[in-house]
Design an enzyme around this catalytic site. Structure first.
Site, PDB file in Angstrom:
ATOM      1  N   TYR A  55      22.137  52.587  83.713  1.00 35.72           N
ATOM      2  CA  TYR A  55      20.902  53.073  83.074  1.00 35.72           C
ATOM      3  C   TYR A  55      21.074  54.540  82.712  1.00 35.72           C
ATOM      4  O   TYR A  55      21.565  55.327  83.521  1.00 35.72           O
ATOM      5  CB  TYR A  55      19.707  52.938  84.026  1.00 35.72           C
ATOM      6  CG  TYR A  55      18.866  51.720  83.730  1.00 35.72           C
ATOM      7  CD1 TYR A  55      18.298  51.560  82.469  1.00 35.72           C
ATOM      8  CD2 TYR A  55      18.638  50.747  84.690  1.00 35.72           C
ATOM      9  CE1 TYR A  55      17.532  50.439  82.172  1.00 35.72           C
ATOM     10  CE2 TYR A  55      17.868  49.626  84.406  1.00 35.72           C
ATOM     11  CZ  TYR A  55      17.321  49.480  83.137  1.00 35.72           C
ATOM     12  OH  TYR A  55      16.569  48.388  82.844  1.00 35.72           O
ATOM     13  N   GLU A  57      18.471  56.613  80.706  1.00 36.18           N
ATOM     14  CA  GLU A  57      17.336  57.164  79.955  1.00 36.18           C
ATOM     15  C   GLU A  57      17.515  58.671  79.755  1.00 36.18           C
ATOM     16  O   GLU A  57      17.895  59.387  80.702  1.00 36.18           O
ATOM     17  CB  GLU A  57      16.018  56.929  80.698  1.00 36.18           C
ATOM     18  CG  GLU A  57      15.421  55.571  80.442  1.00 36.18           C
ATOM     19  CD  GLU A  57      15.768  54.591  81.537  1.00 36.18           C
ATOM     20  OE1 GLU A  57      16.838  54.760  82.165  1.00 36.18           O
ATOM     21  OE2 GLU A  57      14.967  53.658  81.754  1.00 36.18           O
ATOM     22  N   ASP A 201      17.996  53.226  54.231  1.00 33.41           N
ATOM     23  CA  ASP A 201      18.437  52.266  55.239  1.00 33.41           C
ATOM     24  C   ASP A 201      19.765  51.710  54.726  1.00 33.41           C
ATOM     25  O   ASP A 201      19.798  50.851  53.838  1.00 33.41           O
ATOM     26  CB  ASP A 201      17.396  51.163  55.409  1.00 33.41           C
ATOM     27  CG  ASP A 201      17.847  50.108  56.418  1.00 33.41           C
ATOM     28  OD1 ASP A 201      19.030  50.124  56.817  1.00 33.41           O
ATOM     29  OD2 ASP A 201      17.016  49.258  56.796  1.00 33.41           O
ATOM     30  N   THR A 228      22.623  50.061  60.772  1.00 27.12           N
ATOM     31  CA  THR A 228      23.087  49.272  61.901  1.00 27.12           C
ATOM     32  C   THR A 228      24.589  49.507  62.009  1.00 27.12           C
ATOM     33  O   THR A 228      25.225  50.005  61.080  1.00 27.12           O
ATOM     34  CB  THR A 228      22.773  47.772  61.723  1.00 27.12           C
ATOM     35  OG1 THR A 228      23.207  47.360  60.432  1.00 27.12           O
ATOM     36  CG2 THR A 228      21.308  47.505  61.909  1.00 27.12           C
ATOM     37  N   LYS A 231      27.515  45.712  60.867  1.00 33.04           N
ATOM     38  CA  LYS A 231      27.748  45.018  59.590  1.00 33.04           C
ATOM     39  C   LYS A 231      29.054  45.542  58.987  1.00 33.04           C
ATOM     40  O   LYS A 231      30.111  45.320  59.568  1.00 33.04           O
ATOM     41  CB  LYS A 231      26.542  45.213  58.674  1.00 33.04           C
ATOM     42  CG  LYS A 231      25.244  44.604  59.230  1.00 33.04           C
ATOM     43  CD  LYS A 231      24.121  44.641  58.224  1.00 33.04           C
ATOM     44  CE  LYS A 231      22.871  43.951  58.715  1.00 33.04           C
ATOM     45  NZ  LYS A 231      21.981  44.831  59.502  1.00 33.04           N
ATOM     46  N   ARG A 237      26.636  45.463  67.990  1.00 36.83           N
ATOM     47  CA  ARG A 237      25.266  45.361  67.471  1.00 36.83           C
ATOM     48  C   ARG A 237      24.506  46.592  67.968  1.00 36.83           C
ATOM     49  O   ARG A 237      24.467  46.886  69.160  1.00 36.83           O
ATOM     50  CB  ARG A 237      24.601  44.078  67.965  1.00 36.83           C
ATOM     51  CG  ARG A 237      25.351  42.836  67.548  1.00 36.83           C
ATOM     52  CD  ARG A 237      24.536  41.585  67.687  1.00 36.83           C
ATOM     53  NE  ARG A 237      23.793  41.334  66.474  1.00 36.83           N
ATOM     54  CZ  ARG A 237      24.280  40.681  65.411  1.00 36.83           C
ATOM     55  NH1 ARG A 237      25.508  40.220  65.417  1.00 36.83           N
ATOM     56  NH2 ARG A 237      23.542  40.499  64.340  1.00 36.83           N
TER      57      ARG A 237
HETATM   58  N1  DSN Z   1      19.627  40.149  59.258  1.00 39.02           N
HETATM   59  C1  DSN Z   1      20.170  41.174  58.383  1.00 39.02           C
HETATM   60  C2  DSN Z   1      20.753  40.602  57.146  1.00 39.02           C
HETATM   61  O1  DSN Z   1      21.255  39.504  57.227  1.00 39.02           O
HETATM   62  O2  DSN Z   1      20.741  41.230  56.108  1.00 39.02           O
HETATM   63  C3  DSN Z   1      19.202  42.222  58.107  1.00 39.02           C
HETATM   64  O3  DSN Z   1      18.602  42.615  59.284  1.00 39.02           O
END
Ligand code: DSN
Length: 418
Positions: A55, A57, A201, A228, A231, A237
């Site tokens: 943890y 925080e 984003d 994120t 990707k 993640r």
């Molecule tokens: N789930 C993602 C996507 O497939 O684009 C976006 O959050």
């Protein structure tokens, strides 16, 4: 070191079998969902490490629990590497994923009820960009811009008119299903005209920005970039908020204690690992190849008479209108391709007359296939398989043969980390 997988096999054969099944699925199929990827082996090792036990925080040097010498070290590495890779002044690497990171920005920099401009979901935006079904859509006054029906691209004149009429506090660009690049200079000029903050984003294309293959919003004076990390960046993640020094304190307080408790330190450490990888020449080559592959696949599909939203792609993805091209809705097209081990996702198209679970198209992207080493000639082959199967969706013999060909093709491309 204990053999953790052997223990799992012995003590929980059901989960072990599912894990092995998923490994085999990933190995023997072609992953074309544009938001998915194969993470680096070093990331898998870090995610399954003892950092998951801790943890933490707070932030490095200011924690609410003891025993933080190594968690401080990895979080500091992650933050510094993020700043170097994205050329920004501040990085928060704690958001648990994409929705949390965007919510942290809205809640930290704005007040409930404030106006935000963002892209409509069916035109390419994300749920957290103000879709009415999302909590953020209810809490803030989202004005959602749409694409130009003539060519499917963002209509910047319309965005400007909407901004002048609605006076947003935040202008947000970025997408999950828009196959074109963004004119950041245009968005920045519009936001400046109405005194709004600018945010991108970049979840889908964060890795392509990191690898220098796509424009970096900070080079155009943007205030905030979120992305994120799993990707095109190929990390664990997770999510990051990147911003100017002026916004750093508000962003940090919004992530913790505003929105979250303890960060997932195994993911934070794995973000650090990812961001070192992202600085390599190899990663730059990867990012460039993702785009080359997408262009080649899009051309192959269009040469075979498939209709693509906007008539092509500038990024890593394309949206195929399957109803007009093949007489199949998106769900049917996704299912046909699943039968031959080619994974895509059903996708709503701009102003889709059909419901989200039976939309009019599919979304296809190249980040995962490229991570396995596939190149332009392979995209040509993929395009032929996709079109042939969608045109002959009832021909079980052809689908069976194609599946066997796909499996043997996949044998040439090892999956990183498996
Ligand atoms: N789930 C993602 C996507 O497939 O684009 C976006 O959050």
């Amino acid at each position: 070191m204990p053999d953790n997988l052997a223990m799992l096999e012995q003590n929980d054969p059901a989960v072990f079998a599912a894990l092995k099944g998923e490994e085999q699925r990933q190995r023997s199929g072609i992953e074309l969902i544009p938001s998915e990827n194969y993470t680096f082996p070093e990331v898998l090792a870090t995610l399954g490490s003892v950092f998951t036990n801790k943890y933490s925080e707070g932030y490095p040097g200011r924690r609410y629990y003891g025993g933080q010498e190594f968690t401080d070290e990895v979080e500091t590495l992650a933050r510094e590497r993020a700043k170097a890779v994205f050329r920004c002044e501040h990085a928060n690497v704690q958001p648990l994923s994409g929705s949390a990171m965007n919510q942290a920005v809205y809640l930290g920099l704005l007040k409930p009820g404030d106006t935000i401009m963002a892209m409509d979901l069916s035109h390419g935006g994300h749920l957290t960009h103000g879709a009415p079904v999302s909590h953020m859509g209810k809490l803030f006054n989202f004005v959602r811009y749409v694409t130009d029906p003539r060519d499917g691209s963002i209509d910047y004149d319309q965005v400007r008119r909407d901004a002048l009429a609605n006076k947003p506090k935040l202008v947000l660009c970025g997408y999950t299903s828009y196959p074109r690049d963004i004119d950041y200079a245009a968005f920045k000029a519009i936001a400046d005209e109405v005194g709004a903050l600018t945010m991108t984003d970049a979840s889908h294309f964060g890795g392509l920005v990191a690898g220098g293959a796509m424009n970096n919003p900070f080079d155009f004076g943007f205030d905030v970039v979120t992305t994120t990390t799993h990707k095109s960046l190929r990390g664990p993640r997770g999510g990051m908020v990147l911003c100017s020094k002026a916004l750093a304190s508000k962003v940090d307080k919004s992530v913790f204690p505003g929105l979250q408790g303890g960060p997932h330190m195994n993911a934070v450490a794995a973000i650090a690992v990812t961001l070192l990888k992202a600085q390599s020449e190899e990663f730059k080559g990867y990012a460039k190849q993702v785009l080359l592959n997408a262009k080649t696949l899009a051309k192959s599909l269009m040469d075979q008479q498939a209709t693509l939203i906007t008539g092509g792609t500038d990024n890593h993805m394309m949206v195929v209108e399957t109803t007009s091209s093949f007489g199949l809705d998106g769900r049917q097209a996704e299912e046909v391709l699943d039968k031959v081990n080619i994974t895509t996702n059903k996708q709503i198209i701009p102003d889709d007359p059909n419901p989200p679970l039976r939309p009019s198209g599919i979304r296809i992207g190249t980040p995962a296939a490229t991570a396995r080493g596939m190149a332009e000639s392979d995209m040509q082959q993929l395009g032929e398989w996709i079109v042939t199967c969608l045109q002959n969706s009832e021909d079980e013999g052809l689908l069976h043969d194609t599946r066997e060909s796909v499996k043997s093709f996949c044998g040439r491309f090892p999956v990183p980390g498996i």
